[in-house]
Scaffold this motif. Structure first.
Motif, PDB file in Angstrom:
ATOM      1  N   VAL A 161      -2.326  -5.726   6.947  1.00 56.57           N
ATOM      2  CA  VAL A 161      -3.341  -6.707   6.549  1.00 56.57           C
ATOM      3  C   VAL A 161      -4.046  -6.263   5.271  1.00 56.57           C
ATOM      4  CG1 VAL A 161      -5.499  -7.837   7.212  1.00 56.57           C
ATOM      5  CG2 VAL A 161      -3.709  -7.507   8.915  1.00 56.57           C
ATOM      6  N   CYS A 162      -4.401  -4.988   5.204  1.00 54.94           N
ATOM      7  CA  CYS A 162      -5.082  -4.460   4.020  1.00 54.94           C
ATOM      8  C   CYS A 162      -4.210  -4.648   2.775  1.00 54.94           C
ATOM      9  CB  CYS A 162      -5.410  -2.985   4.235  1.00 54.94           C
ATOM     10  SG  CYS A 162      -6.623  -2.316   3.080  1.00 54.94           S
ATOM     11  N   ALA A 163      -2.915  -4.406   2.912  1.00 55.81           N
ATOM     12  CA  ALA A 163      -1.986  -4.584   1.794  1.00 55.81           C
ATOM     13  C   ALA A 163      -1.937  -6.033   1.336  1.00 55.81           C
ATOM     14  CB  ALA A 163      -0.598  -4.101   2.188  1.00 55.81           C
ATOM     15  N   SER A 164      -2.079  -6.976   2.261  1.00 53.95           N
ATOM     16  CA  SER A 164      -2.011  -8.392   1.900  1.00 53.95           C
ATOM     17  C   SER A 164      -3.169  -8.797   0.998  1.00 53.95           C
ATOM     18  CB  SER A 164      -1.992  -9.259   3.162  1.00 53.95           C
ATOM     19  OG  SER A 164      -3.263  -9.320   3.789  1.00 53.95           O
ATOM     20  N   PHE A 165      -4.321  -8.161   1.158  1.00 51.24           N
ATOM     21  CA  PHE A 165      -5.445  -8.445   0.259  1.00 51.24           C
ATOM     22  C   PHE A 165      -5.215  -7.820  -1.119  1.00 51.24           C
ATOM     23  CE2 PHE A 165      -7.596  -9.203   4.332  1.00 51.24           C
ATOM     24  CZ  PHE A 165      -8.306 -10.365   4.041  1.00 51.24           C
TER      25      PHE A 165
END
Length: 307
Positions: free
Chosen positions: A278-282
């Motif tokens: 999820v962090c990578a998606s931001f």
């Protein structure tokens, strides 16, 4: 839990050349090349694995400790860390060098010419293992000073401190025996799929043999998510959709920051990897590696879209 991130701090200086390199390079004169490209500006981004991962972990509510070197031009980076409540206690300043820097010129066809100055990264961060409690410490060894990348995994094993080994872009210069030594006994080996294959090629191990070296292995797969190998199981972690994909640079470091946040909160490896995804998606929604942000509500909504 004390999280120590060993790696690099760097400035990325991006320049755009509004024409094509090929229009200014004579093929028959390549052996006496002497050209000057007038760019239309310079943009400086903060980068380096340690800085990028620490930033992601801080966004997740963690308290990272950085073990890295930085040069005499450290002011902008230190001001940024102060603004984001990231400690600089473990950062060694090398006053006789500039901070590591990449100088990237991109032409109209997205061709790039890059010069990289390791600068302060040529020196060890001199991480002090004295007083570190194995029960309350986790070390992540990411690309940075080569001697540190080789020595810190051994120091961690000797002290009984769990560590994550993340060789990344340093793989081409790491010898097979050094790689095997660093991976063997790691809590987690984390690489992308290309890097995993490169380790296989350099070490001449089979996939099964390599997966047996570390307690767990995470292989990131870009837009296909990631694969967690743990205790003989293969766990597929999805990629969480971004609103828009602007720049994938730094997504891997954001993943690692999210992963660390879960591990330090006592979550399972699978749960922690989902946070990383999820962090990578931001991160991919913005150009640059330390420019994205999100609120706790935005993160929760993307992690659990059906709630």
């Amino acid at each position: 839990m004390k999280v120590i991130i060993s790696g690099s701090l760097a400035y990325d200086r991006i320049m755009n050349f509004p024409e094509y390199f090929s229009d200014h390079i004579l093929p028959d004169k390549i052996h006496v090349l002497n050209v000057c490209f007038q760019v239309d500006g310079v943009k400086e981004n903060l980068g380096g694995t340690a800085g990028n991962i620490a930033y992601a972990l801080r966004l997740m509510g963690g308290t990272p400790s950085i073990s890295a070197t930085i040069g005499s031009d450290n002011h902008r980076y230190f001001e940024w860390f102060a603004d984001n409540s990231i400690s600089i206690t473990g950062i060694r300043v090398i006053y006789t060098e500039l901070t590591a820097g990449a100088y990237i010129t991109t032409d109209k066809g997205d061709n790039q010419i890059t010069g990289f100055n390791p600068g302060a990264m040529k020196y060890s961060s001199e991480l002090d293992f004295t007083g570190l409690e194995p029960e309350d410490t986790l070390v992540l060894v990411s690309p940075g000073n080569l001697d540190d990348m080789i020595a810190y995994p051994r120091r961690c094993r000797d002290a009984g401190i769990p560590y994550i080994f993340d060789p990344g872009q340093s793989l081409p210069v790491l010898q097979a025996d050094a790689l095997l030594s660093a991976i063997r006994g790691a809590k987690i080996l984390i690489v992308n799929d290309y890097e995993f294959d490169l380790i296989l090629d350099k070490t001449e191990l089979t996939k099964e043999q390599l997966l047996d070296l570390a307690e767990s292995t995470i292989i990131t797969l870009g837009e296909a998510g990631s694969m967690v190998h743990h205790q003989g199981r293969r766990i597929q972690i999805p990629a969480f959709p971004a609103k828009r994909v602007v720049d994938p640079t730094g997504a891997g470091d954001a993943y690692r920051g999210g992963l660390l946040s879960g591990l330090t909160r006592g979550m399972s490896l699978e749960e922690s990897a989902r946070l990383g995804s999820v962090c990578a998606s931001f991160a991919v929604e913005h150009y640059g590696t330390q420019v994205y942000r999100f609120t706790a509500e935005e993160f929760a909504a993307r992690l659990n879209p059906n709630r």
